[in-house]
Design a protein around this motif. Structure first.
Motif, short mmCIF file in Angstrom:
data_model
loop_
_atom_site.label_atom_id
_atom_site.label_comp_id
_atom_site.label_asym_id
_atom_site.label_seq_id
_atom_site.Cartn_x
_atom_site.Cartn_y
_atom_site.Cartn_z
N GLU A 166 -42.96 -16.54 74.82
CA GLU A 166 -42.24 -16.62 76.08
C GLU A 166 -41.09 -17.59 75.93
N PHE A 200 -37.39 -18.70 77.80
CA PHE A 200 -36.45 -18.64 78.92
C PHE A 200 -36.83 -17.56 79.93
N GLY A 201 -38.10 -17.47 80.25
CA GLY A 201 -38.57 -16.51 81.24
C GLY A 201 -38.76 -15.10 80.74
N GLY A 202 -38.40 -14.82 79.50
CA GLY A 202 -38.60 -13.50 78.91
C GLY A 202 -39.74 -13.53 77.91
N VAL A 203 -40.33 -12.40 77.68
CA VAL A 203 -41.45 -12.29 76.74
C VAL A 203 -41.03 -11.41 75.57
#
Length: 72
Positions: A57, A59-62
């Motif tokens: 994970e 910066f808020g992305g996976v």
């Protein structure tokens, strides 16, 4: 290195248990897994640990780090 899913490895413990797979960790054969235990050597074996699915994970992305490949 385009052949990472064709190069294989095998690790045994001398008691009938083993681990095997490909360099890229794509499971291309039935007997690929991280831990096959010998329940009744020489033929009785059970797969205890097949693989891990990891993700990152950021910066808020996976970002999926897994190596699952679908063959149709």
């Amino acid at each position: 290195m385009p052949d990472l899913d064709t190069r294989e490895w095998l690790l045994t413990n001398g008691l009938g248990s083993f681990a095997s797979g490909t360099v890229s960790d794509v499971r291309t054969r039935t007997y690929h897994g991280w831990l096959f235990t010998a329940t009744n050597p020489p033929s009785g074996r059970t797969l205890l640990f097949s693989h891990l699915e990891a993700s990152l994970e950021v910066f808020g992305g996976v970002v999926a780090l897994g190596t699952n490949v679908r063959h149709y």
